[in-house]
Design a protein around this motif. Structure first.
Motif, PDB file in Angstrom:
ATOM      1  N   GLN A   1      41.778  58.096  95.915  1.00  0.00           N
ATOM      2  CA  GLN A   1      42.831  58.930  95.327  1.00  0.00           C
ATOM      3  C   GLN A   1      42.263  60.322  95.067  1.00  0.00           C
ATOM      4  O   GLN A   1      41.242  60.461  94.398  1.00  0.00           O
ATOM      5  CB  GLN A   1      43.311  58.317  94.003  1.00  0.00           C
TER       6      GLN A   1
ATOM      7  N   ASN B   1      40.644  60.780  84.901  1.00  0.00           N
ATOM      8  CA  ASN B   1      41.349  61.429  86.013  1.00  0.00           C
ATOM      9  C   ASN B   1      42.825  61.032  86.038  1.00  0.00           C
ATOM     10  O   ASN B   1      43.707  61.868  86.222  1.00  0.00           O
ATOM     11  CB  ASN B   1      40.686  61.070  87.338  1.00  0.00           C
ATOM     12  N   ILE B   2      43.081  59.743  85.859  1.00  0.00           N
ATOM     13  CA  ILE B   2      44.466  59.256  85.888  1.00  0.00           C
ATOM     14  C   ILE B   2      45.278  59.850  84.743  1.00  0.00           C
ATOM     15  O   ILE B   2      46.466  60.170  84.901  1.00  0.00           O
ATOM     16  CB  ILE B   2      44.496  57.718  85.831  1.00  0.00           C
TER      17      ILE B   2
ATOM     18  N   LEU C   1      41.598  52.146  85.523  1.00  0.00           N
ATOM     19  CA  LEU C   1      41.836  52.425  84.113  1.00  0.00           C
ATOM     20  C   LEU C   1      40.834  51.691  83.217  1.00  0.00           C
ATOM     21  O   LEU C   1      40.311  52.260  82.260  1.00  0.00           O
ATOM     22  CB  LEU C   1      43.264  52.015  83.719  1.00  0.00           C
TER      23      LEU C   1
ATOM     24  N   LEU D   1      50.517  54.658  89.180  1.00  0.00           N
ATOM     25  CA  LEU D   1      49.878  55.757  88.447  1.00  0.00           C
ATOM     26  C   LEU D   1      50.890  56.456  87.546  1.00  0.00           C
ATOM     27  O   LEU D   1      50.602  56.780  86.387  1.00  0.00           O
ATOM     28  CB  LEU D   1      49.273  56.768  89.427  1.00  0.00           C
TER      29      LEU D   1
ATOM     30  N   HIS E   1      37.154  57.617  85.789  1.00  0.00           N
ATOM     31  CA  HIS E   1      38.339  57.267  86.589  1.00  0.00           C
ATOM     32  C   HIS E   1      39.585  57.245  85.715  1.00  0.00           C
ATOM     33  O   HIS E   1      40.647  57.721  86.104  1.00  0.00           O
ATOM     34  CB  HIS E   1      38.134  55.907  87.253  1.00  0.00           C
ATOM     35  N   ARG E   2      39.430  56.682  84.511  1.00  0.00           N
ATOM     36  CA  ARG E   2      40.551  56.646  83.567  1.00  0.00           C
ATOM     37  C   ARG E   2      40.963  58.061  83.178  1.00  0.00           C
ATOM     38  O   ARG E   2      42.156  58.388  83.130  1.00  0.00           O
ATOM     39  CB  ARG E   2      40.167  55.852  82.317  1.00  0.00           C
TER      40      ARG E   2
ATOM     41  N   ASN F   1      39.136  59.470  92.699  1.00  0.00           N
ATOM     42  CA  ASN F   1      38.927  58.090  92.266  1.00  0.00           C
ATOM     43  C   ASN F   1      38.803  57.210  93.496  1.00  0.00           C
ATOM     44  O   ASN F   1      39.514  57.428  94.494  1.00  0.00           O
ATOM     45  CB  ASN F   1      40.103  57.578  91.435  1.00  0.00           C
TER      46      ASN F   1
ATOM     47  N   CYS G   1      51.932  54.470  84.472  1.00  0.00           N
ATOM     48  CA  CYS G   1      50.897  54.576  83.440  1.00  0.00           C
ATOM     49  C   CYS G   1      50.974  55.913  82.715  1.00  0.00           C
ATOM     50  O   CYS G   1      50.821  55.980  81.499  1.00  0.00           O
ATOM     51  CB  CYS G   1      49.520  54.410  84.085  1.00  0.00           C
ATOM     52  N   ARG G   2      51.231  56.985  83.458  1.00  0.00           N
ATOM     53  CA  ARG G   2      51.264  58.322  82.869  1.00  0.00           C
ATOM     54  C   ARG G   2      52.523  58.545  82.028  1.00  0.00           C
ATOM     55  O   ARG G   2      52.468  59.142  80.954  1.00  0.00           O
ATOM     56  CB  ARG G   2      51.190  59.382  83.980  1.00  0.00           C
TER      57      ARG G   2
ATOM     58  N   VAL H   1      45.141  50.299  90.189  1.00  0.00           N
ATOM     59  CA  VAL H   1      45.236  51.217  89.045  1.00  0.00           C
ATOM     60  C   VAL H   1      44.626  50.580  87.800  1.00  0.00           C
ATOM     61  O   VAL H   1      43.924  51.250  87.025  1.00  0.00           O
ATOM     62  CB  VAL H   1      46.704  51.622  88.800  1.00  0.00           C
TER      63      VAL H   1
END
Length: 326
Positions: free
Chosen positions: A240, A215-216, A202, A75, A212-213, A186, A78-79, A198
């Motif tokens: 999550q 939220n991430i 995404l 996660l 969901h995307r 999620n 990705c962030r 993940v």
């Protein structure tokens, strides 16, 4: 360096040093010895600082982190570097066959949108501004709320965010602590590999809102808790729970349990219960009333479903108030 000492070069050096052939032979030997030493040192340094370090790091990461923690690592990758994550996701494109994802030696996955969802996700990630990582270690209360939902729905094979008791994600998170600002949940089904979990969320295939995307990639979320458990229908599920901010409640207090007490002074049970009440003003009123044990009596009635009733009796009269939370 030894490759530089070709026969032709040696011959030329011999001609140049014909007046002192013994000195020439000694010089060549020194060059060879020095070159051999350099080669040995280079090989040793590479082996000891590169290969062992990588192997040690990989082994340490695998041995010392849980699957849940590895999900948070993905996660955060990705962030913090969405473009790099997008590049990694792009590798999945080769396995698409219409609406199917066919990886070698794996069960074929059926999608709703085919490769379109993947391409859209990659495009979004490439345009996403990097953001702060979610906090590690994970928040205990958020891990507990995630696990409680897994324990509730996994054995029966049900899906979705509603608990069997009618609870929603925000309710469950508030059973083990207190979230503030915003929170979200999620759930991934069918995967136990952290990257695949993940990636699936995404891509958000078949979910028109791409919730969901979202939220991430919500930068205001700083806290997270993850739980991976068995699922009767899909083998594995990963829940999550995210929050802007989160304060863990009493470790051994379950918000789903009712609580009643009448007291003239603070005690351990009431003090522990107050850790789950999200309203500072109410908590302070109760604490202040119980400071003067000679004149006040406080009655607390919590129904285990988020409704709290408080009555404070004093020599001058009484007051009561109600609140609802979690």
């Amino acid at each position: 360096m030894l490759q530089l000492l070709t026969p032709e070069l040696v011959q030329k050096l011999a001609v140049a040093c014909h007046n002192n052939p013994q000195a020439f032979e000694q010089a060549v030997q020194k060059i060879k010895t020095a070159a051999a030493a350099i080669t040995t040192t280079t090989a040793s340094t590479t082996a000891s600082t590169t290969a062992p370090t990588i192997a040690s790091t990989t082994a340490s990461t695998t041995a010392s982190t849980t699957l849940e923690e590895q999900v948070v690592v993905q996660l955060n990758l990705c962030r913090t570097d969405p473009k790099a994550f997008a590049l990694k996701m792009k590798e999945t494109a080769q396995y698409y066959d219409g609406l199917h994802i066919k990886r070698p030696n794996e069960t074929t996955l059926v999608t709703n949108e085919g490769i379109a969802a993947l391409n859209e996700c990659i495009e979004v990630l490439n345009k996403t501004t990097p953001m702060a990582a979610l906090t590690l270690p994970m928040q205990l209360g958020l891990c507990q709320s995630a696990k409680s939902h897994n324990d509730d729905t996994g054995p029966s094979g049900t899906t979705g965010h509603a608990g069997s008791d009618g609870s929603q994600p925000a309710d469950r998170m508030n059973r083990y602590g207190l979230w503030s600002g915003a929170c979200a949940e999620n759930i991934s089904y069918g995967h136990s590999d952290p990257f695949r979990i993940v990636e699936q969320l995404l891509r958000d295939d078949g979910v028109s809102s791409r919730g969901h995307r979202t939220n991430i990639l919500t930068s205001s979320f700083t806290k997270v808790g993850v739980a991976i458990s068995d699922h009767k229908t899909y083998n594995k599920m990963c829940t999550q729970n995210f929050a802007n901010e989160y304060k863990d409640g009493a470790a051994d207090f379950d918000r789903s349990q009712s609580f009643q007490a009448t007291a003239t002074k603070m005690n351990k049970e009431i003090e522990q219960f107050l850790t789950i009440v999200p309203f500072v003003q109410i908590v302070e009123k109760i604490k202040n009333a119980l400071k003067d044990s000679t004149s006040n009596t406080v009655s607390i009635n919590y129904n285990g479903k988020g409704t709290l009733a408080v009555e404070i009796k004093s020599k001058g009269g009484s007051s009561s108030f109600n609140c609802t939370f979690g």
